[in-house]
Design a protein around this motif. Structure first.
Motif, PDB file in Angstrom:
ATOM      1  N   LEU A  61     128.657  90.568  16.027  1.00  0.00           N
ATOM      2  CA  LEU A  61     129.595  91.632  16.381  1.00  0.00           C
ATOM      3  C   LEU A  61     128.855  92.816  16.987  1.00  0.00           C
ATOM      4  O   LEU A  61     129.259  93.393  17.991  1.00  0.00           O
ATOM      5  N   LYS A  62     127.720  93.136  16.394  1.00  0.00           N
ATOM      6  CA  LYS A  62     126.953  94.298  16.839  1.00  0.00           C
ATOM      7  C   LYS A  62     126.285  94.021  18.203  1.00  0.00           C
ATOM      8  O   LYS A  62     126.303  94.851  19.095  1.00  0.00           O
ATOM      9  N   ASN A  63     125.707  92.859  18.341  1.00  0.00           N
ATOM     10  CA  ASN A  63     124.925  92.556  19.548  1.00  0.00           C
ATOM     11  C   ASN A  63     125.794  92.177  20.735  1.00  0.00           C
ATOM     12  O   ASN A  63     125.445  92.412  21.883  1.00  0.00           O
ATOM     13  N   ILE A  64     126.911  91.524  20.419  1.00  0.00           N
ATOM     14  CA  ILE A  64     127.654  90.881  21.486  1.00  0.00           C
ATOM     15  C   ILE A  64     129.041  91.471  21.659  1.00  0.00           C
ATOM     16  O   ILE A  64     129.649  91.374  22.712  1.00  0.00           O
ATOM     17  N   GLY A  65     129.502  92.095  20.599  1.00  0.00           N
ATOM     18  CA  GLY A  65     130.790  92.771  20.697  1.00  0.00           C
ATOM     19  C   GLY A  65     131.945  91.953  20.154  1.00  0.00           C
ATOM     20  O   GLY A  65     133.067  92.432  20.121  1.00  0.00           O
ATOM     21  N   VAL A  66     131.717  90.717  19.757  1.00  0.00           N
ATOM     22  CA  VAL A  66     132.784  89.906  19.154  1.00  0.00           C
ATOM     23  C   VAL A  66     132.230  89.117  17.978  1.00  0.00           C
ATOM     24  O   VAL A  66     131.026  88.938  17.851  1.00  0.00           O
ATOM     25  N   GLU A  67     133.110  88.628  17.157  1.00  0.00           N
ATOM     26  CA  GLU A  67     132.674  87.736  16.085  1.00  0.00           C
ATOM     27  C   GLU A  67     132.489  86.330  16.646  1.00  0.00           C
ATOM     28  O   GLU A  67     133.134  85.960  17.627  1.00  0.00           O
ATOM     29  N   PRO A  68     131.644  85.548  16.029  1.00  0.00           N
ATOM     30  CA  PRO A  68     131.322  84.236  16.604  1.00  0.00           C
ATOM     31  C   PRO A  68     132.339  83.147  16.288  1.00  0.00           C
ATOM     32  O   PRO A  68     132.155  82.008  16.700  1.00  0.00           O
ATOM     33  N   GLN A  69     133.417  83.518  15.579  1.00  0.00           N
ATOM     34  CA  GLN A  69     134.348  82.514  15.091  1.00  0.00           C
ATOM     35  C   GLN A  69     134.885  81.580  16.181  1.00  0.00           C
ATOM     36  O   GLN A  69     134.820  80.358  16.093  1.00  0.00           O
ATOM     37  N   LEU A  70     135.382  82.204  17.239  1.00  0.00           N
ATOM     38  CA  LEU A  70     136.005  81.460  18.321  1.00  0.00           C
ATOM     39  C   LEU A  70     135.004  80.505  18.974  1.00  0.00           C
ATOM     40  O   LEU A  70     135.307  79.351  19.272  1.00  0.00           O
ATOM     41  N   ILE A  71     133.805  80.998  19.142  1.00  0.00           N
ATOM     42  CA  ILE A  71     132.753  80.193  19.761  1.00  0.00           C
ATOM     43  C   ILE A  71     132.506  78.949  18.912  1.00  0.00           C
ATOM     44  O   ILE A  71     132.420  77.831  19.421  1.00  0.00           O
ATOM     45  N   ARG A  72     132.412  79.153  17.592  1.00  0.00           N
ATOM     46  CA  ARG A  72     132.143  78.005  16.706  1.00  0.00           C
ATOM     47  C   ARG A  72     133.264  76.989  16.746  1.00  0.00           C
ATOM     48  O   ARG A  72     133.025  75.790  16.763  1.00  0.00           O
ATOM     49  N   GLU A  73     134.483  77.516  16.767  1.00  0.00           N
ATOM     50  CA  GLU A  73     135.621  76.594  16.840  1.00  0.00           C
ATOM     51  C   GLU A  73     135.569  75.773  18.122  1.00  0.00           C
ATOM     52  O   GLU A  73     135.779  74.564  18.113  1.00  0.00           O
ATOM     53  N   ASN A  74     135.275  76.463  19.223  1.00  0.00           N
ATOM     54  CA  ASN A  74     135.234  75.759  20.504  1.00  0.00           C
ATOM     55  C   ASN A  74     134.125  74.709  20.536  1.00  0.00           C
ATOM     56  O   ASN A  74     134.306  73.624  21.070  1.00  0.00           O
ATOM     57  N   ILE A  75     132.995  75.067  19.953  1.00  0.00           N
ATOM     58  CA  ILE A  75     131.909  74.084  19.890  1.00  0.00           C
ATOM     59  C   ILE A  75     132.371  72.885  19.072  1.00  0.00           C
ATOM     60  O   ILE A  75     132.159  71.735  19.442  1.00  0.00           O
ATOM     61  N   GLY A  76     133.053  73.190  17.952  1.00  0.00           N
ATOM     62  CA  GLY A  76     133.586  72.116  17.120  1.00  0.00           C
ATOM     63  C   GLY A  76     134.509  71.201  17.915  1.00  0.00           C
ATOM     64  O   GLY A  76     134.416  69.972  17.840  1.00  0.00           O
ATOM     65  N   ARG A  77     135.378  71.796  18.725  1.00  0.00           N
ATOM     66  CA  ARG A  77     136.299  70.986  19.517  1.00  0.00           C
ATOM     67  C   ARG A  77     135.536  70.158  20.546  1.00  0.00           C
ATOM     68  O   ARG A  77     135.840  68.995  20.769  1.00  0.00           O
TER      69      ARG A  77
END
Ligand code: SF4
Ligand code: SF4
Lengths: 776, 301
Positions: free
Chosen positions: B192-208
């Motif tokens: 959140l601090k470095n990138i401006g968002v939480e990584p949740q969505l990214i992880r879900e997409n990787i999962g998909r």
């Protein structure tokens, strides 16, 4: 691994005192001249050469496989004065006409300072190396003597003198080799270490064999070539050799040695490296193109710092590739050693061996002196300029990217044609912008012609801008002006060569001993002893011509923003008071960006240049065929200094475009865009000239980078590119770039996912990148 | 429909196999502290001003049809809201102090430009990469371009952080040969601090993506910055995320570089970027060794 003794020798060369001189040449020449000065030119030449070779020191160095070197001293003040005076006496008092009788071609003050008018050559050619190693010196002597004995030219004193001079020269060289055999035998007798004794005994035996006989092994072949090179370059001053296709004519020797178990692949590599080192070792330090360099001014040698060329790969006939195991070894040696001399020309052809091509790309990536040429454009081009099918596959190059057919022609016949100059004349009614008062009446002055650098100022075709209604009209006027200039040049050159031909009757130079045809005809190549006679016309300032025509087209005929006369007035005023127009023309499309609007003129300029050349060849006035290259050497600054402002926004006196490169800093779209622009040139009409390309090491690092680089080169060749030479710039260059950003505008660096022009990056990022080049 | 491109990079050798061209699409939904392309973040055109090159001659101001430039001896001022990004000021500047970031292209225009190097792609097994910004945001445009290139037989790659809704990814899957996925961190708070968002969505997409029956090839790129995301304690979680991904053919560790700092200072409307540091050599080596030990296809850095 480069053998240790060679590494030491390479290092010593860089640290050598630039004043070190092979002074025996000067003393022995003087002595020889006293002994034989009264004889006919050719006899005297052969005997003086022989005298020098028979009396100079024999130098055999520790450990080396090949032998042959000169003894150097640091001359005293008196010795220097003596040497300079010796030459000065003859040149200094000569009239221009006399000079013209002695030499009819290119000279510079530094060049003249070292050479006696009755004992010189221009070099820049290839000997019949294959004949030399296959037949041996005895065969040459027998041939020349045989013609004399047969009385073929009984009544012809010039020819008899020529042949006697040749025999004296051959015998001198043969004796020179025999002296190495004797000295090696003597040293072998004194040697205490068994390996040393064996090495010297071997040298004695092999020198003995090649004194008159043919070479019997790879080592003997290279040794014989080296002796001839040393005698020709260091003693007679015949510099800038093309060794032609070494991987072809040496192959039978290499294969036989391997089959006989006399040589390993690695030993062959060492022999090649020894040969490279010897070439490098006799080179002048410094840079002969910069006369302000005091190393050049103070040098008394007759050798140049120009490299000798070796031609590798290429086609043997329509479909057979010449790439073989020796081709690999020659490239490997260049890669390992990284020397300036020799310079390798690798001939590409469709379907060239992929591993070889990668090895070539790899050597270029590490900034070896390696360049690529394309058989698929060069061969069709050479055929257009009267080279015969049976010879064309042998083509090579010498020193300034000039093409040649090895041993079938003499050397160094070139002149420069400033391609943007006729644009200036066309837009200004046939008058130059700068110094119109300097226009010579009628033809060029003798001096203009002698140095081959005819950049005006002089007049073009009288014309009026009101007659020009379209770009095609303008191009026709450009053609008329270019054609006028080229024909004027030709007239001047042909006049000089008439004089030269007359004065060269009965003369000989060392190369006449080793060219095809001269001995049979008993006359030197200048008067007609060889098959081919050509003059290279180097089209210079290419990008300036292309960009100027593109600017005129866009500004006047496409955008219709300015009229031709407005443009002309702005150029005449060097754009002073025309700032807006100046900004505008500078922003127009430029060659080098894969932009058709500009690149179409790259094709047009080339076509017009070649059309005129072909017309001139069809008319044929004299002995010479004219061949076009796109090349400036390093004279683009001087050429630009004579020209007014040009339509591309270049200011008066500024340098014109270098070789085939875009205008400095103009290429903004990366290397493939640059290569695509260059591919717009119809290279199957052009017979040589360099395209310098720069890459940052990070773009082509590791094995993947190498694959990409090899692909880049191959795709360029497939698209009809002709030549390419590469600079991969790292740490030092980056520091220089940081200090002189103007000269490095196009240096493009890639940093992981992105890339930037280095000089546009801020200091922090620059520093970091410089820092990285230290670490990795 | 138009796309907004801020750079075309030819002979791009670090964005996938072979010789490639990379098209950088403007606009990003992340804001990484180390962004190399700060000019890519805004999804609209921007004016670049290089203060050190400016001599305050005022030529730009005279050329501006909107009168949005005010220049005097010491200052240079730009009224962003009235600017129409016509570029007249850029052309007028005699000192190369101005530039425009962002250029409009139709898919056809862009692909025509990209196809100019097709011989180089063909010989080297290369092709075209779309990067950003976040390339997936200009989704329709990207899809059109990828489709045109596929029709022309060109290898296509998309460089993305995957921090977008799944349909945007799904849309381009059939016309993409290679996904270059940037994995920028593991720790939620730091992300959140470095990138401006939480990584949740990214992880879900990787999962998909992992479960796709037919997936384009995947390369993962891991940018590492000292003190921000280079804590070796996070390596196990990284392994968990990437393991068992059949389409994953290459993992690349990228050490931070400072290119973005100077560029952000050149952006009139952009903020200043802080200077960061590359991870220590030992840390890079540790990442390399541990990921390799987990049988991930890590390339030598
Ligand atoms: S034209 Fe260029 S140099 Fe002049 S004030 Fe504007 S930005 Fe500065
Ligand atoms: S881009 Fe056009 S409108 Fe904007 S500041 Fe420059 S000249 Fe004015």
């Amino acid at each position: 691994m480069i053998p240790n003794y060679i590494q030491k020798s390479m290092k010593a060369w860089f640290e050598k005192n630039p004043r070190a001189t092979f002074y025996e040449r000067i003393d022995l020449f003087q002595e020889g001249w006293k002994l034989f000065g009264s004889e006919s030119y050719a006899r005297r030449y052969g005997k003086v050469l022989s005298h020098m070779l028979n009396n100079m020191s024999v130098v055999i160095r520790d450990e080396e496989l090949l032998v042959g070197a000169v003894k150097e001293i640091i001359p005293s003040k008196e010795q220097r004065a003596f040497a300079e005076n010796l030459v000065e006496e003859r040149w200094g008092t000569a009239t221009e006409e006399q000079k013209q009788e002695w030499i009819s071609f290119y000279y510079s003050p530094g060049w003249i300072k070292r050479r006696h008018p009755d004992f010189f050559t221009f070099g820049h050619l290839a000997f019949n190396w294959d004949t030399l190693i296959e037949k041996g010196l005895g065969w040459y002597i027998g041939k020349a003597q045989g013609i004399l004995d047969a009385g073929t030219y009984k009544e012809d004193e010039d020819r008899i003198s020529f042949l006697e001079g040749a025999v004296a020269g051959y015998e001198g060289i043969s004796r020179f080799i025999a002296r190495y055999a004797e000295e090696a035998a003597r040293l072998a007798g004194e040697a205490t270490l068994p390996e040393e004794k064996a090495r010297l005994t071997e040298i004695a035996a092999l020198c003995e064999r090649i004194t008159l006989g043919p070479a019997g092994s790879l080592r003997e072949a290279l040794q014989l070539i080296w002796f001839i090179t040393l005698a020709s370059q260091k003693v007679a001053g015949c510099g800038v050799f093309c060794f032609s296709r070494m991987d072809q004519y040496l192959l039978p020797f290499y294969e036989k040695d391997l089959a006989d178990g006399k040589l390993t692949r690695e030993e062959a590599l060492y022999l090649i490296e020894d040969f490279y080192n010897k070439n490098n070792d006799i080179m002048d330090p410094g840079d002969h193109m910069s006369q302000e360099d005091d190393k050049v001014i103070n040098n008394l040698e007759v050798t140049y710092d120009d490299p000798n060329y070796i031609i590798l790969g290429g086609l043997l006939d329509k479909e057979t590739s010449g790439v073989n195991d020796l081709s690999f070894l020659f490239v490997q040696a260049a890669h390992e050693m990284g020397l300036r001399n020799p310079w390798l020309v690798i001939r590409y052809h469709d379907g060239i061996d992929n591993e070889f091509w990668k090895a070539v790309a790899d050597s270029m990536r590490s900034n070896s002196s390696v360049t690529i040429y394309n058989d698929d454009t060069m061969i069709p081009a050479l055929l257009k300029y009267e080279v015969e099918e049976e010879d064309v596959y042998e083509y090579g190059f010498f020193g300034c990217n000039d093409p040649l057919i090895p041993c079938e022609e003499g050397g160094l016949r070139q002149m420069w044609v400033t391609l943007p100059w006729p644009v200036e004349l066309a837009i200004n009614g046939g008058q130059p912008f700068m110094n119109p008062q300097d226009i010579p009446e009628g033809n060029f002055t003798l001096k203009d012609r002698l140095i081959g650098l005819m950049y005006g100022p002089f007049k073009g075709v009288e014309s009026s801008l009101t007659d020009i209604k379209s770009m095609d009209d303008f191009l026709e006027l450009y053609r008329a002006n270019l054609s006028l200039l080229m024909r004027q040049y030709r007239e001047g050159m042909e006049q000089d060569y008439q004089v030269e031909k007359k004065c060269s009757r009965g003369k000989i130079r060392i190369e006449d001993l080793f060219l095809n045809g001269t001995i049979d005809a008993a006359e030197c190549w200048i008067t007609g002893g060889v098959k081919y006679h050509k003059i290279i016309m180097q089209g210079s300032g290419f990008s300036t011509a292309v960009d100027s025509l593109a600017a005129i087209n866009k500004a006047v005929f496409v955008d219709k923003r300015y009229t031709l006369s407005e443009l002309r007035d702005a150029m005449a005023a060097n754009y002073e008071g025309y700032e807006e127009l100046h900004s505008y023309v500078k922003s127009l499309p430029k060659y080098g960006n894969d932009d058709r609007e500009a690149d179409q003129f790259a094709a047009k300029v080339t076509d017009i240049f070649c059309d005129v050349m072909e017309e001139m060849n069809r008319e044929r006035k004299g002995l010479y065929t004219y061949m076009p290259t796109i090349s400036t050497d390093r004279d683009f600054t001087m050429q630009g200094s004579k020209m007014g402002a040009s339509a591309d926004g270049r200011l008066a006196g500024e340098a014109v475009g270098e070789n085939q490169s875009p205008a400095a800093g103009a290429d903004q779209n990366g290397i493939t865009a640059l290569l695509n622009s260059a591919s717009a040139i119809p290279f199957d009409r052009i017979t040589g000239g360099p395209l310098n390309v720069m890459l940052h090491p990070s773009t082509v690092e590791n094995e993947e980078g190498l694959e990409k680089l090899a692909s880049l080169f191959r795709a360029f060749m497939k698209k009809g590119g002709m030549q390419l030479q590469l600079n991969v710039v790292g740490h030092d260059e980056l520091i220089k770039a940081q200090q002189n950003p103007d000269q490095y505008k196009t240096l493009c660096v890639r940093v992981t996912g992105y890339s930037a022009y280095f000089v546009q990056m801020g200091k922090v990022a620059q520093d970091e990148m410089i820092h990285r080049t230290v670490n990795f | 429909m138009n796309g907004l491109i801020f750079n075309l990079q030819r002979f791009s050798t670090k964005d996938g196999p072979g010789i490639r061209s990379t098209a950088f699409l403007k606009g990003c939904n992340l804001n990484c502290l180390w962004c190399h392309n700060p000019e890519s973040i805004n999804g609209h055109k921007e004016l670049k001003y290089i203060e050190s090159a400016c001599v305050h001659c005022g030529a730009c101001a005279s050329a501006c049809p909107q009168n949005c430039l005010v220049v005097d001896e010491t200052s240079w001022h730009w009224e962003e809201h009235s600017c129409i990004f016509c570029g007249d000021c850029v052309q007028a500047c005699p000192h190369d102090a101005l530039g425009l970031w962002g250029e409009d292209y139709t898919p056809r225009q862009l692909t025509d430009e990209l196809l100019k190097d097709r011989e180089y792609y063909g010989d080297s097994g290369g092709g075209v990469t779309f990067s950003g910004g976040e390339a997936l945001l200009q989704n329709e445009f990207l899809f059109e371009c990828l489709s045109l290139l596929k029709d022309a037989g060109i290898h296509t790659a998309v460089d993305t952080a995957l921090s977008v809704e799944w349909p945007l990814i799904e849309k381009v899957l059939p016309v993409t040969d290679l996904f270059l996925i940037d994995v920028k961190g593991m720790d939620t708070e730091a992300h959140l601090k470095n990138i401006g968002v939480e990584p949740q969505l990214i992880r879900e997409n990787i999962g998909r993506m992992k479960t796709l029956a037919e997936s384009p090839e995947v390369h993962v790129r891991i940018p590492l910055v000292k003190g921000l995301n280079d804590d070796p304690a996070l390596i196990p979680e990284m392994i968990k995320l990437l393991r068992g991904w059949k389409a994953l053919k290459r993992v690349e560790l990228l050490s931070y570089h400072s290119l973005g700092v100077d560029k952000s200072a050149q952006l009139v409307a952009g903020g200043e970027q802080e200077l960061l540091e590359a991870p220590d050599r030992e840390i890079m080596d540790e990442f390399f060794l541990k990921l390799t030990a987990a049988e991930l296809p890590v390339a030598k850095h």
